[in-house]
Design a protein around this motif. Structure first.
Motif, mmCIF file in Angstrom:
data_model
loop_
_atom_site.group_PDB
_atom_site.id
_atom_site.type_symbol
_atom_site.label_atom_id
_atom_site.label_comp_id
_atom_site.label_asym_id
_atom_site.label_seq_id
_atom_site.Cartn_x
_atom_site.Cartn_y
_atom_site.Cartn_z
ATOM 1 N N TYR A 93 -10.670 -22.311 -4.934
ATOM 2 C CA TYR A 93 -10.215 -22.310 -3.554
ATOM 3 C C TYR A 93 -10.335 -23.703 -2.938
ATOM 4 O O TYR A 93 -11.353 -24.371 -3.058
ATOM 5 C CB TYR A 93 -11.024 -21.300 -2.719
ATOM 6 N N ILE A 94 -9.270 -24.128 -2.255
ATOM 7 C CA ILE A 94 -9.288 -25.432 -1.589
ATOM 8 C C ILE A 94 -9.043 -25.208 -0.112
ATOM 9 O O ILE A 94 -8.033 -24.625 0.278
ATOM 10 C CB ILE A 94 -8.176 -26.355 -2.150
ATOM 11 N N PRO A 106 -7.699 -25.746 3.422
ATOM 12 C CA PRO A 106 -6.440 -26.427 3.766
ATOM 13 C C PRO A 106 -6.621 -27.834 4.322
ATOM 14 O O PRO A 106 -5.832 -28.719 4.013
ATOM 15 C CB PRO A 106 -5.801 -25.511 4.815
ATOM 16 N N GLU A 107 -7.687 -28.065 5.149
ATOM 17 C CA GLU A 107 -7.825 -29.386 5.750
ATOM 18 C C GLU A 107 -8.213 -30.444 4.725
ATOM 19 O O GLU A 107 -8.081 -31.637 4.977
ATOM 20 C CB GLU A 107 -8.876 -29.497 6.831
ATOM 21 N N THR A 164 -6.963 -30.665 1.605
ATOM 22 C CA THR A 164 -5.998 -30.852 0.509
ATOM 23 C C THR A 164 -5.585 -32.303 0.302
ATOM 24 O O THR A 164 -5.552 -32.787 -0.822
ATOM 25 C CB THR A 164 -4.721 -30.020 0.711
ATOM 26 N N LEU A 193 -8.512 -34.583 -0.950
ATOM 27 C CA LEU A 193 -8.905 -34.141 -2.286
ATOM 28 C C LEU A 193 -7.861 -34.578 -3.298
ATOM 29 O O LEU A 193 -8.180 -35.012 -4.407
ATOM 30 C CB LEU A 193 -9.070 -32.618 -2.304
ATOM 31 N N LEU A 206 -5.817 -31.075 -10.949
ATOM 32 C CA LEU A 206 -6.334 -30.884 -9.596
ATOM 33 C C LEU A 206 -5.322 -31.367 -8.559
ATOM 34 O O LEU A 206 -5.164 -30.769 -7.500
ATOM 35 C CB LEU A 206 -7.677 -31.614 -9.415
ATOM 36 N N CYS A 244 -3.794 -29.149 -5.519
ATOM 37 C CA CYS A 244 -3.830 -29.573 -4.119
ATOM 38 C C CYS A 244 -2.441 -29.539 -3.505
ATOM 39 O O CYS A 244 -2.259 -29.071 -2.375
ATOM 40 C CB CYS A 244 -4.388 -30.997 -4.003
ATOM 41 N N ILE A 245 -1.458 -30.030 -4.250
ATOM 42 C CA ILE A 245 -0.098 -30.035 -3.711
ATOM 43 C C ILE A 245 0.388 -28.605 -3.511
ATOM 44 O O ILE A 245 1.033 -28.285 -2.510
ATOM 45 C CB ILE A 245 0.859 -30.822 -4.636
ATOM 46 N N LYS A 259 -1.412 -26.023 -2.853
ATOM 47 C CA LYS A 259 -2.093 -25.476 -1.684
ATOM 48 C C LYS A 259 -1.512 -26.051 -0.401
ATOM 49 O O LYS A 259 -1.315 -25.352 0.582
ATOM 50 C CB LYS A 259 -3.596 -25.813 -1.778
ATOM 51 N N ALA A 260 -1.254 -27.341 -0.410
ATOM 52 C CA ALA A 260 -0.764 -27.998 0.808
ATOM 53 C C ALA A 260 0.634 -27.541 1.181
ATOM 54 O O ALA A 260 1.027 -27.613 2.346
ATOM 55 C CB ALA A 260 -0.783 -29.514 0.620
ATOM 56 N N ALA A 274 -0.020 -23.935 6.323
ATOM 57 C CA ALA A 274 -0.778 -24.890 5.513
ATOM 58 C C ALA A 274 -0.391 -26.313 5.898
ATOM 59 O O ALA A 274 -1.246 -27.190 6.030
ATOM 60 C CB ALA A 274 -0.507 -24.638 4.032
ATOM 61 N N THR A 278 -2.064 -27.728 8.976
ATOM 62 C CA THR A 278 -3.471 -28.143 8.905
ATOM 63 C C THR A 278 -3.615 -29.616 8.548
ATOM 64 O O THR A 278 -4.612 -30.228 8.866
ATOM 65 C CB THR A 278 -4.271 -27.333 7.857
ATOM 66 N N TRP A 279 -2.628 -30.189 7.872
ATOM 67 C CA TRP A 279 -2.842 -31.591 7.495
ATOM 68 C C TRP A 279 -1.816 -32.545 8.095
ATOM 69 O O TRP A 279 -1.948 -33.757 7.975
ATOM 70 C CB TRP A 279 -2.843 -31.759 5.961
ATOM 71 N N GLN A 286 -3.217 -35.482 10.098
ATOM 72 C CA GLN A 286 -4.219 -36.380 9.518
ATOM 73 C C GLN A 286 -3.561 -37.731 9.244
ATOM 74 O O GLN A 286 -3.352 -38.152 8.099
ATOM 75 C CB GLN A 286 -4.775 -35.777 8.219
#
Lengths: 98, 599
Positions: free
Chosen positions: A80-81, A83-84, A86, A89, B17, B21-22, B24-25, B31, B34-35, B38
């Motif tokens: 599990y990652i 969301p903030e 990602t 990471l 990994l 991450c990609i 998930k993003a 989703a 959330t970023w 940033q």
């Protein structure tokens, strides 16, 4: 764990994570640093500093290392990652070649 | 972990990994929220990660103009080709990208000349592809002139005229220029002479004549030239050329003239009409010619082939050549890897002539020729072969032995000698189940295509023992539901094409699909997947439209295969996701079919 089987990873803020050497070597970058014959300081002291990686991210990376070993040995769970996390990471993973 | 198709998409990223991450993003709009703020992290993204993230968002239909802004400091290459929602608003954001050096907006039909204004003055842009943006005309070119860094420009099949092309002479760094399908005349070429760095020039389908062609000698670095579908009949000695395309031209002479001989490696002359084939190959240095396409060019005499010793790819399909010409192919066969003799008059006797002379041959096609099972035994004597195609030939799978009791030998056993054979196409040959059995011994086979109304479930059962099969096609056969139910596909199988197997019912197929979710099944009953996408960013792709003010020369350009008029919406989902949607929306009917009640 014996000292020879561990590696110390240090985050930007100075937090030290002591983890199993096999786990750390999931990262191609760390593997190269520790096994290369070039006489890196890291090989000798078994310590790697990452001034660009923040503590929460480095912690997540270490979790990933252990998860990856677990996955390879047959225990297939989901990693599990949050969301903030990602983006950061992703960049750390890219740098570490994991 | 994940799905095969997901990893195929992100194949360039070696790191697992990063892929996670990609994934998930880009999971959903939430989703992304959330970023996307940033900012500092986004500014630090390395270009290839930023690019992967952006294109993944695009494929998942999560990309919209204002989201582009987060990438303006990091992304260097963008490919939005075929995306019909791309318009002036998108360009406005793209124009602000600081380090963009490659932009592909080909087939984006909303792009017009004024949309390109947003790109003016970009400092690092080197590659621009606006092919088939039919609304772009000379005014659009004027905006591009301010980008002096442009090295690669593709404006084929736009509405740019000769006047617009003349303006391109100010882009001094141009090395690749694609002007295909534009109505440009010789005057355009005359003005482009100043582009001394030009390496690659595409002027297919234009109004260039021999006069314009004579100017081509003034380009000192030209290595690639495409003059297909033009009125040019005489090509002067442009000695720098290594790759030439004069398909569908009438050719009087090529490279005749003073100066060094051009060292050609690739020559495409499909559909060409030769005034003098014997001398056509005399005026250039053919010692390095490795690729030769002479399909459909009304050839009779192949004696010119004997000087071409470096040939690796030879396409002679669609010519009226027979077995007596094969000796010339054999004489040039030492390095030959690919040979296409489909739609010729070559028979099994001709194939016999090749044996022993083509020791590196990997791919051979004899589709639609009068070859038969005897040819298969000769093909079995070419051990280097990896791919064999004999569609629509007289192959039956059995050879009658001479004399007395008609003793039949299975002809396909000859193929067992081909230890490296990976692809076999025997569609439209009347093979029966017994004939198929020798194929099961081909352990390296990955692709098999069969289409015969004599094939039954027995064949399906035999073929399940081929260990590395990836792609299996058994069309127009009499396979039954019972056969499909008991079929145990090899673990490597990814695609199973059962088109035309009319005895199969929808229920049996869906059951199979459910049991083997990683195999793509093709059949009339298993059509497009239903997707319920409430996303307003989803746009129906527009068909390529004809210009109204000026008649387009080609209703289908020679390069039509490159144009994707319909975007396959399934591409944005992984197979597992598609299946879950398929079974989730049981109440929704697939396209064009009334809802059927589940059994």
């Amino acid at each position: 764990m014996k000292k020879e089987d561990t590696v110390k990873l240090i985050s930007a803020e100075g937090f030290e994570f002591i983890i199993d050497k096999n786990a750390a070597m999931v990262s191609q970058t760390i593997r190269n640093m520790l096994t290369s014959p070039g006489g890196f300081a890291e090989t000798e002291h078994r310590e790697v500093t990452f001034p660009e990686i923040s503590t929460p991210i480095l912690e997540k990376i270490c979790q990933y290392f252990y998860w990856s070993l677990q996955y390879a040995s047959g225990k297939e769970t989901e990693f599990y990652i949050e969301p903030e996390l990602t983006l950061e990471l992703m960049m750390a993973a890219n740098y570490l070649h994991t | 972990m994940g799905d095969q198709s997901l990893f195929a998409e992100l194949g360039e990223l070696e790191s697992p990994l990063v892929r996670l991450c990609i994934e998930k993003a880009t999971q959903s709009g939430d989703a992304v929220e959330t970023w996307r703020r940033q900012r500092r992290t986004l500014e630090r993204l390395p270009p290839q990660l930023a690019g992967s993230l952006l294109h993944r968002l695009h494929r998942r239909r999560l990309l919209y103009p204002s989201l582009l802004e987060v990438f303006k400091y990091s992304v260097e290459r963008i490919d939005l080709s075929g995306e019909n929602s791309v318009d002036a608003e998108w360009m406005a954001y793209l124009g602000a990208f600081q380090y963009l050096h490659s932009l592909n907006i080909s087939d984006c039909h909303r792009i017009n000349s004024s949309a390109l204004w947003a790109l003016s003055g970009m400092k690092y842009l080197k590659e621009v592809d606006i092919s088939r943006c039919s609304k772009v005309d000379d005014a659009g070119i004027k905006h591009l002139l301010s980008i002096q860094t442009i090295e690669v420009l593709c404006i084929s099949e736009t509405s740019v005229s000769t006047a617009g092309v003349t303006l391109l002479s100010s882009l001094k760094k141009l090395s690749k220029l694609d002007l295909g399908g534009l109505f440009i005349t010789d005057t355009a070429l005359a003005s482009l002479q100043v582009l001394k760095k030009l390496r690659h020039l595409d002027i297919w389908g234009s109004d260039i004549s021999n006069e314009g062609a004579s100017i081509l000698v003034n380009f000192p670095n030209l290595t690639f030239l495409n003059l297909a579908w033009t009125k040019v009949t005489i090509l002067p000695n442009v000695s720098s050329i290594a790759c030439l395309n004069m398909s569908d031209c009438t050719i009087q002479s090529m490279f005749k003239g003073e100066g060094n001989k051009a060292r050609l490696s690739k020559l495409l002359l499909a559909g060409a009409l030769f005034k003098d084939i014997a001398n056509a190959f005399l005026y250039f240095d053919s010692n390095s010619l490795s690729f030769l396409d002479l399909s459909n060019s009304s050839l009779h005499d192949l004696s010119f082939l004997s000087i071409l010793h470096a040939l690796e790819y030879l396409d002679l399909s669609g010519n009226l050549i027979g077995d007596d010409s094969v000796k010339y192919i054999a004489s040039a066969g030492a390095n030959l890897k690919t040979l296409n003799l489909s739609n010729t008059r070559v028979t099994s006797a001709g194939v016999a002539v090749l044996v022993g002379h083509v020791l590196k041959l990997e791919t051979i096609s004899l589709d639609s020729t009068a070859t038969d099972d005897l040819a298969i035994s000769y093909i079995g004597m070419i051990p280097s072969l990896k791919a064999v195609s004999m569609k629509r030939t007289h192959v039956r799978g059995v050879i009658q032995q001479n004399g007395g009791d008609a003793e039949c030998v299975l002809s396909l056993t000859a193929l067992e000698n081909l230890k490296q054979l990976e692809k076999l196409n025997l569609e439209e040959t009347p093979l029966k189940d017994e004939a198929i059995i020798p194929i099961t011994n081909l352990k390296q086979l990955t692709h098999l295509s069969l289409r015969s109304s004599f094939l039954t479930d027995a064949s399906l059962h035999h073929l399940s023992s081929i260990p590395n099969l990836i792609n299996l096609s058994i069309q127009d056969a009499i396979l039954t539901n019972a056969g499909i139910d008991s079929f145990n596909p090899p673990l490597s199988l990814q695609v199973l094409d059962l088109s035309g197997d009319w005895l199969l019912t929808k229920d049996a197929l869906l059951l199979f699909v459910q049991r083997h979710s990683d195999i793509e099944v093709r059949h009339a009953h298993v059509t497009t997947f239903q997707y319920d996408n409430g996303d307003t960013k989803y746009h129906l792709p527009l068909q390529t439209s004809m210009r109204t003010s000026q008649q387009r020369r080609f209703s289908s350009s020679p390069l039509k295969s490159k144009m994707a008029a319909i975007i396959d919406q399934r591409l944005k989902y992984s197979r597992a996701e598609l299946l879950s949607m398929q079974f989730a929306s049981m109440s929704a009917a697939p396209f064009g079919e009334p809802p059927t009640s589940p059994k």
